[in-house]
Design a protein around this motif. Sequence first.
Motif, PDB file in Angstrom:
ATOM      1  N   LEU A 186       0.830  -1.201   0.000  1.00 36.40           N
ATOM      2  CA  LEU A 186       0.000   0.000   0.000  1.00 36.40           C
ATOM      3  C   LEU A 186       0.864   1.252   0.000  1.00 36.40           C
ATOM      4  CD1 LEU A 186      -2.960   1.055   0.220  1.00 36.40           C
ATOM      5  CD2 LEU A 186      -2.547   1.223   2.688  1.00 36.40           C
ATOM      6  N   ALA A 187       0.659   2.107  -0.994  1.00 35.31           N
ATOM      7  CA  ALA A 187       1.281   3.431  -0.996  1.00 35.31           C
ATOM      8  C   ALA A 187       0.440   4.363  -0.140  1.00 35.31           C
ATOM      9  CB  ALA A 187       1.378   3.965  -2.413  1.00 35.31           C
ATOM     10  N   TYR A 188       1.099   5.272   0.586  1.00 32.98           N
ATOM     11  CA  TYR A 188       0.323   6.246   1.351  1.00 32.98           C
ATOM     12  C   TYR A 188       0.862   7.667   1.226  1.00 32.98           C
ATOM     13  CZ  TYR A 188       3.781   5.123   5.067  1.00 32.98           C
ATOM     14  OH  TYR A 188       4.929   4.896   5.793  1.00 32.98           O
ATOM     15  N   GLU A 192       1.659  10.002  -7.187  1.00 33.79           N
ATOM     16  CA  GLU A 192       0.650  10.918  -7.726  1.00 33.79           C
ATOM     17  C   GLU A 192      -0.727  10.603  -7.147  1.00 33.79           C
ATOM     18  OE1 GLU A 192      -1.204  12.344 -12.039  1.00 33.79           O
ATOM     19  OE2 GLU A 192       0.383  10.838 -11.958  1.00 33.79           O
ATOM     20  N   GLY A 193      -1.383  11.640  -6.691  1.00 32.83           N
ATOM     21  CA  GLY A 193      -2.706  11.491  -6.108  1.00 32.83           C
ATOM     22  C   GLY A 193      -2.689  11.291  -4.607  1.00 32.83           C
ATOM     23  N   LEU A 194      -1.508  11.151  -4.023  1.00 33.67           N
ATOM     24  CA  LEU A 194      -1.346  10.996  -2.578  1.00 33.67           C
ATOM     25  C   LEU A 194      -0.499  12.154  -2.046  1.00 33.67           C
ATOM     26  CD1 LEU A 194      -0.624   7.149  -2.352  1.00 33.67           C
ATOM     27  CD2 LEU A 194      -2.776   8.328  -1.835  1.00 33.67           C
ATOM     28  N   PRO A 195      -0.472  12.358  -0.737  1.00 30.89           N
ATOM     29  CA  PRO A 195       0.361  13.441  -0.197  1.00 30.89           C
ATOM     30  C   PRO A 195       1.817  13.285  -0.619  1.00 30.89           C
ATOM     31  CG  PRO A 195      -1.123  12.600   1.489  1.00 30.89           C
ATOM     32  CD  PRO A 195      -1.260  11.674   0.310  1.00 30.89           C
ATOM     33  N   PRO A 196       2.537  14.399  -0.779  1.00 36.58           N
ATOM     34  CA  PRO A 196       3.930  14.315  -1.246  1.00 36.58           C
ATOM     35  C   PRO A 196       4.898  13.842  -0.172  1.00 36.58           C
ATOM     36  CG  PRO A 196       3.318  16.608  -0.870  1.00 36.58           C
ATOM     37  CD  PRO A 196       2.062  15.794  -0.700  1.00 36.58           C
ATOM     38  N   THR A 197       4.578  14.059   1.112  1.00 40.68           N
ATOM     39  CA  THR A 197       5.489  13.694   2.193  1.00 40.68           C
ATOM     40  C   THR A 197       4.724  13.013   3.316  1.00 40.68           C
ATOM     41  OG1 THR A 197       5.241  15.831   3.311  1.00 40.68           O
ATOM     42  CG2 THR A 197       7.026  15.632   1.683  1.00 40.68           C
ATOM     43  N   LEU A 198       5.467  12.525   4.276  1.00 35.07           N
ATOM     44  CA  LEU A 198       4.889  11.833   5.436  1.00 35.07           C
ATOM     45  C   LEU A 198       4.390  12.887   6.424  1.00 35.07           C
ATOM     46  CD1 LEU A 198       4.288   9.388   7.170  1.00 35.07           C
ATOM     47  CD2 LEU A 198       6.696   9.267   7.791  1.00 35.07           C
ATOM     48  N   ASP A 199       3.190  13.391   6.177  1.00 32.43           N
ATOM     49  CA  ASP A 199       2.665  14.526   6.941  1.00 32.43           C
ATOM     50  C   ASP A 199       1.152  14.389   7.060  1.00 32.43           C
ATOM     51  OD1 ASP A 199       2.039  16.946   8.095  1.00 32.43           O
ATOM     52  OD2 ASP A 199       3.164  18.162   6.667  1.00 32.43           O
ATOM     53  N   ARG A 200       0.695  14.183   8.289  1.00 35.22           N
ATOM     54  CA  ARG A 200      -0.738  14.115   8.578  1.00 35.22           C
ATOM     55  C   ARG A 200      -1.475  13.119   7.671  1.00 35.22           C
ATOM     56  NH1 ARG A 200      -1.416  20.511   8.404  1.00 35.22           N
ATOM     57  NH2 ARG A 200       0.430  20.167   7.115  1.00 35.22           N
ATOM     58  N   ILE A 201      -0.978  11.896   7.650  1.00 34.12           N
ATOM     59  CA  ILE A 201      -1.620  10.842   6.868  1.00 34.12           C
ATOM     60  C   ILE A 201      -2.774  10.272   7.694  1.00 34.12           C
ATOM     61  CG2 ILE A 201      -1.283   8.696   5.625  1.00 34.12           C
ATOM     62  CD1 ILE A 201       0.428  11.016   4.574  1.00 34.12           C
ATOM     63  N   PRO A 202      -4.011  10.282   7.186  1.00 37.00           N
ATOM     64  CA  PRO A 202      -5.147   9.803   7.974  1.00 37.00           C
ATOM     65  C   PRO A 202      -5.101   8.279   8.168  1.00 37.00           C
ATOM     66  CG  PRO A 202      -5.869  11.213   6.160  1.00 37.00           C
ATOM     67  CD  PRO A 202      -4.435  10.872   5.896  1.00 37.00           C
ATOM     68  N   LEU A 203      -5.256   7.844   9.406  1.00 36.01           N
ATOM     69  CA  LEU A 203      -5.311   6.396   9.657  1.00 36.01           C
ATOM     70  C   LEU A 203      -6.541   5.779   9.005  1.00 36.01           C
ATOM     71  CD1 LEU A 203      -4.125   6.103  13.378  1.00 36.01           C
ATOM     72  CD2 LEU A 203      -2.774   6.051  11.261  1.00 36.01           C
ATOM     73  N   GLU A 204      -7.554   6.584   8.759  1.00 36.84           N
ATOM     74  CA  GLU A 204      -8.751   6.063   8.089  1.00 36.84           C
ATOM     75  C   GLU A 204      -8.432   5.543   6.687  1.00 36.84           C
ATOM     76  OE1 GLU A 204     -10.250   9.160  11.055  1.00 36.84           O
ATOM     77  OE2 GLU A 204      -8.549   8.969   9.668  1.00 36.84           O
ATOM     78  N   TYR A 205      -7.411   6.121   6.046  1.00 43.84           N
ATOM     79  CA  TYR A 205      -6.996   5.627   4.729  1.00 43.84           C
ATOM     80  C   TYR A 205      -6.605   4.154   4.798  1.00 43.84           C
ATOM     81  CZ  TYR A 205      -3.931   4.936   0.661  1.00 43.84           C
ATOM     82  OH  TYR A 205      -3.330   4.441  -0.473  1.00 43.84           O
ATOM     83  N   SER A 265       7.211  19.333   9.904  1.00 44.96           N
ATOM     84  CA  SER A 265       6.260  20.360   9.468  1.00 44.96           C
ATOM     85  C   SER A 265       5.570  21.029  10.649  1.00 44.96           C
ATOM     86  CB  SER A 265       5.191  19.725   8.571  1.00 44.96           C
ATOM     87  OG  SER A 265       4.361  18.857   9.338  1.00 44.96           O
ATOM     88  N   GLY A 266       5.900  20.571  11.866  1.00 43.08           N
ATOM     89  CA  GLY A 266       5.184  21.059  13.036  1.00 43.08           C
ATOM     90  C   GLY A 266       3.948  20.256  13.344  1.00 43.08           C
ATOM     91  N   HIS A 267       3.714  19.198  12.577  1.00 44.42           N
ATOM     92  CA  HIS A 267       2.545  18.343  12.776  1.00 44.42           C
ATOM     93  C   HIS A 267       2.977  16.891  12.981  1.00 44.42           C
ATOM     94  CE1 HIS A 267      -0.583  21.318  11.816  1.00 44.42           C
ATOM     95  NE2 HIS A 267       0.270  21.788  10.914  1.00 44.42           N
ATOM     96  N   SER A 268       2.014  16.071  13.333  1.00 42.20           N
ATOM     97  CA  SER A 268       2.245  14.638  13.448  1.00 42.20           C
ATOM     98  C   SER A 268       2.306  14.002  12.058  1.00 42.20           C
ATOM     99  CB  SER A 268       1.121  13.982  14.258  1.00 42.20           C
ATOM    100  OG  SER A 268       1.317  12.588  14.375  1.00 42.20           O
ATOM    101  N   ALA A 269       2.927  12.836  11.993  1.00 45.09           N
ATOM    102  CA  ALA A 269       2.898  12.077  10.738  1.00 45.09           C
ATOM    103  C   ALA A 269       1.501  11.545  10.445  1.00 45.09           C
ATOM    104  CB  ALA A 269       3.886  10.920  10.816  1.00 45.09           C
ATOM    105  N   TRP A 270       0.691  11.344  11.522  1.00 53.52           N
ATOM    106  CA  TRP A 270      -0.579  10.635  11.379  1.00 53.52           C
ATOM    107  C   TRP A 270      -1.727  11.436  11.996  1.00 53.52           C
ATOM    108  CZ3 TRP A 270       1.787   7.105   8.620  1.00 53.52           C
ATOM    109  CH2 TRP A 270       3.049   6.646   9.020  1.00 53.52           C
TER     110      TRP A 270
END
Length: 423
Positions: A186-188, A192-205, A265-270
Motif C-alpha cells: 500500500l502506498a500512502y 501521484e494522487g497521494l500526499p507528497p510527504t509523510l505529513d498528517r496521513i489519515p489512519l482512516e486511509y 512540518s510542526g505536525h504529526s505524521a498521522w
Amino acid sequence: MPSIYFGPLPAECLLDEALHITVHGLRPGQQITLRALSAGAEGTVLASHASFHAATTGDVDLARDAPVSGDYTGVDAMGLFWSRSSQPASAVPFSDRCADDPMAVLLVIESESAEPVTHAFRRRYFDDSVAMRKVREAGVVGSLFEPKAPGRRPALLVVGGSGGGVQWSAEMAALLASHGYVALALAYFGIEGLPPTLDRIPLEYFDNALGWLAQQEKVDPDRIAVSGASRGGELALLLASTFPSIRAVVAYVASGIVWPAYPPSGHSAWTMDGKDVPNADVMPLEEWNLAVSQGRVEPDSFDWYFIPLQDEAVVDATSIRVENINGPVLLISAQDDKIWPSAALSEFAMTRFERKGFNHPVEHLSYPGAGHSLGWPNVSTMSTRFKHPVSGEDQDLGGSPVGTARAREDSWRKMLAFLRNNL
C-alpha cells in the motif's frame, strides 16, 4: 561436461532462496576463485569473489568451506551474494558476460588449469505462481500480489517508511505472496494522487485499505496481518493498536513511540478523526547544538531522541497503545541502526506489553552489528550510505555488511515461521 563444473543450480529461483553452490572435478587442494556478478547502475556491476582450496574429495562446497581469501570470511553458503559491491565494470573480470538485467546473476569458476566455467540464472521476487496487479480503486493505491492457486488465504497489508512510494513494500509483498500469502503493498504518500510527504496521513486511509483487502476473493478476512519497516514499522504498530481486524504484526526497525511528520512540518505524521496523533519530538536543533558545545551530549549519539523521552509524561502521551493489538507481534530491530535507535525504540513497545499484561505472543529480535536495512536475505549489504529520496539528506544506515546480512538471513527465516504459526 567440462572437467571442472558446478553442481546442480537452477535457471531461476526466488530471491530469498538459499542456493547450494558446489564445484566438482578438482584435484585435492586445488585453488579456485568463484565470482558472482550482476548488473549495477550505468557503467558498474555488483561483484564479489572468494578463493577456495578443494577438499580431499576434489570439490568445494560453499555451505561447508570457508574461503582462503576474498570478499567474505568464514563458512557462508550465500556469502558471494551479500558481499557483492558496486564496482566499475571495466575493473571486474567477466563483466562483459554479465546480463543487463539486474536480477540476473553470473557465477564464474576461475582456475589455472582450465577455462573459466560459468552459470547464469535469474532471481525473482515472484514467479508464475503469483499474480500481480496495480490497484487504484475504492481509494486504495498500491500493488496486490496473490497466489494463483484457488482457495482463501491469510493476507498482509505491507507499508514502507519515510521514503514513500511502494518499492520496499512491493518487493516484500511479492516475496510474501511467493510463500502463499495475499499481500497488498500500500502506498500512502510520494505517489501521484497521494500526499507528497509523510505529513498528517489519515489512519482512516489504512482502515479503508484493510476493508478492501478483506473483500478480495482469495482473502480470509479473519487472518489479516500488517507488516512495515522504519516509519512503516511505527505505522504497523499504530494500525494494529487501532483496528482490531489486524490479527498479527511484523514491525521492522520500528518504534513504540509516535514521531512527527518527515520532513518536519510542526505536525504529526498521522491523524485520526481529523486530529494529529500525539507525537514525541527530537530536541530542537538549537538546543542540541548548545548541549553538544557544552559537552552534555555526545555529538554522534541518539540523545536528541532519548533526552525528550526522559519525560514520563511525554512517553505516556506518545506511546502507541500496543496493548490493544488483537494478536501476536514480532519486532525486528538493529542494534547499530544509524537512522534511528530502532532497538531502543522497539523496547518502548516491549516495556508497555509487559506493563499492560499483553495476552498474545510477542517477540523482539534485536541484532548486534546490524544496520537499518533489514528485510529479506541474499541482497548486497556492502553499501550503507544513501541519499534519502524525500529529504535529499545523506544518511548512514549503520551496521556492518556481515552483521546486516546475518540479521536479514536469521530474521527472515523466523519471520516466515511467525506468520506460519500465527496467521
